[in-house]
Scaffold this motif. Structure first.
Motif, PDB file in Angstrom:
ATOM      1  N   MET A   1      -4.624   2.854  26.439  1.00  0.00           N
ATOM      2  CA  MET A   1      -5.390   2.641  25.028  1.00  0.00           C
ATOM      3  C   MET A   1      -5.176   3.631  24.168  1.00  0.00           C
ATOM      4  O   MET A   1      -4.389   3.342  22.771  1.00  0.00           O
ATOM      5  N   PRO A   2      -5.196   5.068  24.301  1.00  0.00           N
ATOM      6  CA  PRO A   2      -4.698   6.200  23.197  1.00  0.00           C
ATOM      7  C   PRO A   2      -3.344   6.129  22.930  1.00  0.00           C
ATOM      8  O   PRO A   2      -2.979   6.174  21.737  1.00  0.00           O
ATOM      9  N   ILE A   3      -2.195   5.837  23.672  1.00  0.00           N
ATOM     10  CA  ILE A   3      -1.238   5.748  23.317  1.00  0.00           C
ATOM     11  C   ILE A   3      -0.689   4.419  22.623  1.00  0.00           C
ATOM     12  O   ILE A   3      -0.079   4.438  21.369  1.00  0.00           O
ATOM     13  N   LEU A   4      -1.405   3.025  22.770  1.00  0.00           N
ATOM     14  CA  LEU A   4      -1.452   2.085  21.999  1.00  0.00           C
ATOM     15  C   LEU A   4      -2.162   2.188  20.584  1.00  0.00           C
ATOM     16  O   LEU A   4      -1.390   1.887  19.755  1.00  0.00           O
ATOM     17  N   VAL A   5      -3.044   3.039  20.472  1.00  0.00           N
ATOM     18  CA  VAL A   5      -3.733   3.223  19.218  1.00  0.00           C
ATOM     19  C   VAL A   5      -2.886   4.255  18.374  1.00  0.00           C
ATOM     20  O   VAL A   5      -2.615   3.718  17.210  1.00  0.00           O
ATOM     21  N   ILE A   6      -2.020   5.054  18.924  1.00  0.00           N
ATOM     22  CA  ILE A   6      -0.973   5.997  18.252  1.00  0.00           C
ATOM     23  C   ILE A   6       0.102   4.880  17.843  1.00  0.00           C
ATOM     24  O   ILE A   6       0.612   5.209  16.480  1.00  0.00           O
ATOM     25  N   VAL A   7       0.737   4.376  18.699  1.00  0.00           N
ATOM     26  CA  VAL A   7       1.673   3.486  18.201  1.00  0.00           C
ATOM     27  C   VAL A   7       1.338   2.404  17.304  1.00  0.00           C
ATOM     28  O   VAL A   7       2.200   2.263  16.376  1.00  0.00           O
ATOM     29  N   PHE A   8       0.320   1.878  17.502  1.00  0.00           N
ATOM     30  CA  PHE A   8      -0.145   0.944  16.201  1.00  0.00           C
ATOM     31  C   PHE A   8      -0.457   1.629  14.969  1.00  0.00           C
ATOM     32  O   PHE A   8      -0.144   0.963  13.964  1.00  0.00           O
ATOM     33  N   GLY A   9      -0.858   2.920  14.970  1.00  0.00           N
ATOM     34  CA  GLY A   9      -1.226   3.569  13.765  1.00  0.00           C
ATOM     35  C   GLY A   9       0.143   3.707  13.060  1.00  0.00           C
ATOM     36  O   GLY A   9       0.182   3.749  11.847  1.00  0.00           O
ATOM     37  N   ILE A  10       1.193   4.137  14.014  1.00  0.00           N
ATOM     38  CA  ILE A  10       2.497   4.439  13.295  1.00  0.00           C
ATOM     39  C   ILE A  10       3.008   2.991  12.835  1.00  0.00           C
ATOM     40  O   ILE A  10       3.614   3.004  11.741  1.00  0.00           O
ATOM     41  N   PHE A  11       3.009   2.107  13.666  1.00  0.00           N
ATOM     42  CA  PHE A  11       3.356   0.603  13.184  1.00  0.00           C
ATOM     43  C   PHE A  11       2.872   0.656  11.832  1.00  0.00           C
ATOM     44  O   PHE A  11       3.776  -0.023  10.996  1.00  0.00           O
ATOM     45  N   LEU A  12       1.563   0.562  11.622  1.00  0.00           N
ATOM     46  CA  LEU A  12       0.788   0.099  10.328  1.00  0.00           C
ATOM     47  C   LEU A  12       1.343   0.920   9.240  1.00  0.00           C
ATOM     48  O   LEU A  12       1.497   0.503   8.327  1.00  0.00           O
ATOM     49  N   LEU A  13       1.531   2.246   9.344  1.00  0.00           N
ATOM     50  CA  LEU A  13       2.311   3.231   8.279  1.00  0.00           C
ATOM     51  C   LEU A  13       3.424   2.586   7.996  1.00  0.00           C
ATOM     52  O   LEU A  13       3.478   2.568   6.597  1.00  0.00           O
ATOM     53  N   TRP A  14       4.336   2.298   9.070  1.00  0.00           N
ATOM     54  CA  TRP A  14       5.742   1.804   8.757  1.00  0.00           C
ATOM     55  C   TRP A  14       5.540   0.616   7.989  1.00  0.00           C
ATOM     56  O   TRP A  14       6.106   0.282   7.191  1.00  0.00           O
ATOM     57  N   PHE A  15       4.781  -0.331   8.472  1.00  0.00           N
ATOM     58  CA  PHE A  15       4.741  -1.891   7.850  1.00  0.00           C
ATOM     59  C   PHE A  15       4.368  -1.717   6.392  1.00  0.00           C
ATOM     60  O   PHE A  15       4.912  -2.513   5.746  1.00  0.00           O
ATOM     61  N   SER A  16       3.229  -0.822   6.246  1.00  0.00           N
ATOM     62  CA  SER A  16       2.820  -0.792   4.606  1.00  0.00           C
ATOM     63  C   SER A  16       3.938   0.037   3.826  1.00  0.00           C
ATOM     64  O   SER A  16       4.137  -0.538   2.725  1.00  0.00           O
ATOM     65  N   THR A  17       4.752   0.840   4.524  1.00  0.00           N
ATOM     66  CA  THR A  17       5.921   1.288   3.634  1.00  0.00           C
ATOM     67  C   THR A  17       7.026   0.090   3.481  1.00  0.00           C
ATOM     68  O   THR A  17       7.552   0.140   2.213  1.00  0.00           O
ATOM     69  N   ILE A  18       6.996  -0.467   4.356  1.00  0.00           N
ATOM     70  CA  ILE A  18       8.204  -1.912   4.477  1.00  0.00           C
ATOM     71  C   ILE A  18       7.638  -2.632   3.191  1.00  0.00           C
ATOM     72  O   ILE A  18       8.356  -3.073   2.420  1.00  0.00           O
ATOM     73  N   GLY A  19       6.285  -2.757   3.123  1.00  0.00           N
ATOM     74  CA  GLY A  19       5.685  -3.889   2.288  1.00  0.00           C
ATOM     75  C   GLY A  19       6.033  -3.166   0.701  1.00  0.00           C
ATOM     76  O   GLY A  19       6.009  -4.239  -0.142  1.00  0.00           O
ATOM     77  N   ILE A  20       5.680  -2.011   0.717  1.00  0.00           N
ATOM     78  CA  ILE A  20       5.923  -1.614  -0.664  1.00  0.00           C
ATOM     79  C   ILE A  20       7.570  -1.650  -1.029  1.00  0.00           C
ATOM     80  O   ILE A  20       7.769  -1.951  -2.231  1.00  0.00           O
ATOM     81  N   LYS A  21       8.369  -1.119  -0.232  1.00  0.00           N
ATOM     82  CA  LYS A  21       9.765  -1.252  -0.367  1.00  0.00           C
ATOM     83  C   LYS A  21      10.149  -2.781  -0.895  1.00  0.00           C
ATOM     84  O   LYS A  21      11.180  -2.941  -1.548  1.00  0.00           O
ATOM     85  N   LYS A  22       9.631  -3.569  -0.028  1.00  0.00           N
ATOM     86  CA  LYS A  22       9.893  -5.157  -0.385  1.00  0.00           C
ATOM     87  C   LYS A  22       9.282  -5.694  -1.476  1.00  0.00           C
ATOM     88  O   LYS A  22       9.500  -6.949  -1.695  1.00  0.00           O
ATOM     89  N   GLY A  23       8.248  -5.192  -2.092  1.00  0.00           N
ATOM     90  CA  GLY A  23       7.724  -5.374  -3.260  1.00  0.00           C
ATOM     91  C   GLY A  23       6.385  -6.340  -3.084  1.00  0.00           C
ATOM     92  O   GLY A  23       5.865  -7.072  -3.691  1.00  0.00           O
ATOM     93  N   TRP A  24       6.150  -6.342  -1.736  1.00  0.00           N
ATOM     94  CA  TRP A  24       4.749  -7.366  -1.075  1.00  0.00           C
ATOM     95  C   TRP A  24       3.586  -6.478  -1.663  1.00  0.00           C
ATOM     96  O   TRP A  24       2.508  -7.201  -1.644  1.00  0.00           O
ATOM     97  N   LEU A  25       3.376  -5.418  -1.504  1.00  0.00           N
ATOM     98  CA  LEU A  25       2.266  -4.546  -1.826  1.00  0.00           C
ATOM     99  C   LEU A  25       2.496  -3.842  -3.445  1.00  0.00           C
ATOM    100  O   LEU A  25       3.552  -3.130  -3.763  1.00  0.00           O
ATOM    101  N   LYS A  26       1.745  -4.299  -4.178  1.00  0.00           N
ATOM    102  CA  LYS A  26       1.907  -3.531  -5.524  1.00  0.00           C
ATOM    103  C   LYS A  26       0.846  -2.513  -5.980  1.00  0.00           C
ATOM    104  O   LYS A  26      -0.423  -2.748  -5.562  1.00  0.00           O
TER     105      LYS A  26
END
Length: 144
Positions: A119-144
């Motif tokens: 569980m701690p490893i999953l929490v870290i991995v998902f936290g990294i994923f969400l940061l990456w996902f939000s970065t992609i969302g900004i680059k793609k123009g999905w997040l304004k």
């Protein structure tokens, strides 16, 4: 061109919704710990009581920043807002020391057995994923 709407893929909404559910589970866990009574603590096995009491205050504060940063970031994703990314940064900056403490500086594995680190490893991995996902969302123009 600036007024043009960027089409957001359907899977974005699935990820954003899962993110909210994941972080709601974290908030639920946080409040379970926050509201644990002395009576409830005494009902736990002695090893769990000792483990629970061994956590320093800063880990509980980090837990709060982690889960509430995650909730705010998830809501930001669903609202298509760029501020989701800084919320996920705050969450991840709280997750990492909290989970490192749990994995390496407590007796959690002795108390709960093998698999405790999943569980701690999953929490870290998902936290990294969400940061990456939000970065992609900004680059793609999905997040304004």
């Amino acid at each position: 061109m600036e007024n043009q709407k960027t089409k957001i893929p359907k899977w974005f909404w699935a990820v954003a919704s899962f993110s909210l559910l994941w972080n709601l589970m974290g908030v639920s866990s946080f409040f379970q710990q926050l509201t644990m009574t002395g009576e409830a603590l005494k009902a736990l096995p002695l090893a769990e009581q000792e483990l629970y009491n061994s956590y320093p205050l800063w880990t509980f504060i980090a837990f709060a920043f982690a889960v509430f940063g995650g909730i705010i970031g998830s809501i930001g994703l669903l609202m298509k807002k760029k501020w989701a990314k800084p919320a996920f940064i705050i969450s991840l900056l709280a997750i990492i020391p909290q989970m490192i403490h749990t994995l390496f500086f407590t007796k959690a594995k002795e108390v709960y057995g093998s698999g405790t680190e999943i569980m701690p490893i999953l929490v870290i991995v998902f936290g990294i994923f969400l940061l990456w996902f939000s970065t992609i969302g900004i680059k793609k123009g999905w997040l304004k």
